[in-house]
Design a protein around this motif. Structure first.
Motif, PDB file in Angstrom:
ATOM      1  N   TYR A  45     -16.263   1.661  39.258  1.00  0.00           N
ATOM      2  CA  TYR A  45     -15.662   2.028  37.714  1.00  0.00           C
ATOM      3  C   TYR A  45     -14.164   1.302  37.929  1.00  0.00           C
ATOM      4  CZ  TYR A  45     -12.962   5.309  35.002  1.00  0.00           C
ATOM      5  OH  TYR A  45     -12.454   5.851  33.725  1.00  0.00           O
ATOM      6  N   GLN A  46     -13.940   0.429  36.696  1.00  0.00           N
ATOM      7  CA  GLN A  46     -12.844  -0.315  36.448  1.00  0.00           C
ATOM      8  C   GLN A  46     -12.420  -0.560  35.141  1.00  0.00           C
ATOM      9  OE1 GLN A  46     -13.207  -3.492  35.667  1.00  0.00           O
ATOM     10  NE2 GLN A  46     -15.383  -3.580  35.534  1.00  0.00           N
ATOM     11  N   MET A  47     -11.059  -0.824  34.797  1.00  0.00           N
ATOM     12  CA  MET A  47     -10.700  -1.358  33.417  1.00  0.00           C
ATOM     13  C   MET A  47     -11.112  -2.499  32.945  1.00  0.00           C
ATOM     14  SD  MET A  47      -6.720  -1.858  34.723  1.00  0.00           S
ATOM     15  CE  MET A  47      -6.300  -3.102  33.245  1.00  0.00           C
ATOM     16  N   HIS A  71     -17.130   0.967  32.724  1.00  0.00           N
ATOM     17  CA  HIS A  71     -15.786   0.939  32.145  1.00  0.00           C
ATOM     18  C   HIS A  71     -15.108   2.714  31.770  1.00  0.00           C
ATOM     19  CE1 HIS A  71     -15.358  -3.098  32.696  1.00  0.00           C
ATOM     20  NE2 HIS A  71     -16.479  -3.406  32.053  1.00  0.00           N
ATOM     21  N   ARG A  72     -16.317   3.173  31.735  1.00  0.00           N
ATOM     22  CA  ARG A  72     -15.999   4.467  31.194  1.00  0.00           C
ATOM     23  C   ARG A  72     -16.851   5.782  31.745  1.00  0.00           C
ATOM     24  NH1 ARG A  72     -14.051   1.296  27.733  1.00  0.00           N
ATOM     25  NH2 ARG A  72     -12.525   1.917  26.131  1.00  0.00           N
ATOM     26  N   THR A 117     -13.488   1.610  43.027  1.00  0.00           N
ATOM     27  CA  THR A 117     -12.296   1.546  41.900  1.00  0.00           C
ATOM     28  C   THR A 117     -11.565   0.135  42.116  1.00  0.00           C
ATOM     29  OG1 THR A 117     -11.011   2.834  42.744  1.00  0.00           O
ATOM     30  CG2 THR A 117     -12.393   3.824  40.995  1.00  0.00           C
TER      31      THR A 117
END
Length: 161
Positions: A45-47, A71-72, A117
């Motif tokens: 999970y990352q931006m 991403h979400r 993350t």
């Protein structure tokens, strides 16, 4: 000729829709099978722009046979982002429908999972994103650009938020 092009365009849209639905179904089935086998999925999970693909590609392992990058984590956020991308006429990446499937099959059902993350320092991340979206921001492909370093710096800084 225009009718042929229009028909071909419609056929391509139908084909894209079909493959997206088929891949979504396969993905959800894989998540369900993991749950039945008591194996934990790994969610990266990352931006964005932090090397998550490298992390995901280091899987599967015997202990963790499945990993996906998202991403979400919530369906509403995914739906909003997909609507924004479509409104801007940009491609919707596969990780959005994968994220929605993860939400429905894992998070909403309170199933256990492992989460990674990755993070990246913000300036490098923003530079990477700038050049990925260069044509959208500047209006021409980077290969055709004749901008000086000073002009590119000014464009970058004026688009930084």
């Amino acid at each position: 000729m225009k009718k042929i092009v229009d028909r071909f365009s419609v056929l391509r849209k139908i084909q894209k829709w079909y493959w997206q639905k088929l891949n979504s179904w396969r993905f959800k089935r894989k998540l369900e099978r993991l749950g039945r086998e008591n194996k934990l999925p790994v969610l990266v999970y990352q931006m964005a722009k932090v090397g998550s693909r490298s992390v995901v590609q280091s899987f599967p392992t015997p202990k963790y046979p499945f990993a996906v990058h998202i991403h979400r984590l919530h369906a509403k956020g995914i739906d909003k982002k997909v609507a924004d991308l479509r409104r801007m006429k940009l491609n919707v990446a596969g990780h959005y429908w994968q994220g929605k499937a993860v939400y429905q099959s894992v998070i909403k059902r309170h199933r256990p999972f492992k989460m990674i993350t990755p993070v990246r320092e913000p300036i490098g991340r923003n530079l990477s994103f700038f050049f990925e979206r260069f044509e959208y921001v500047v209006g021409m492909p980077f290969s055709e650009s004749t901008h000086s370093v000073k002009e590119l710096t000014d464009i970058f800084l004026s688009n930084a938020s």
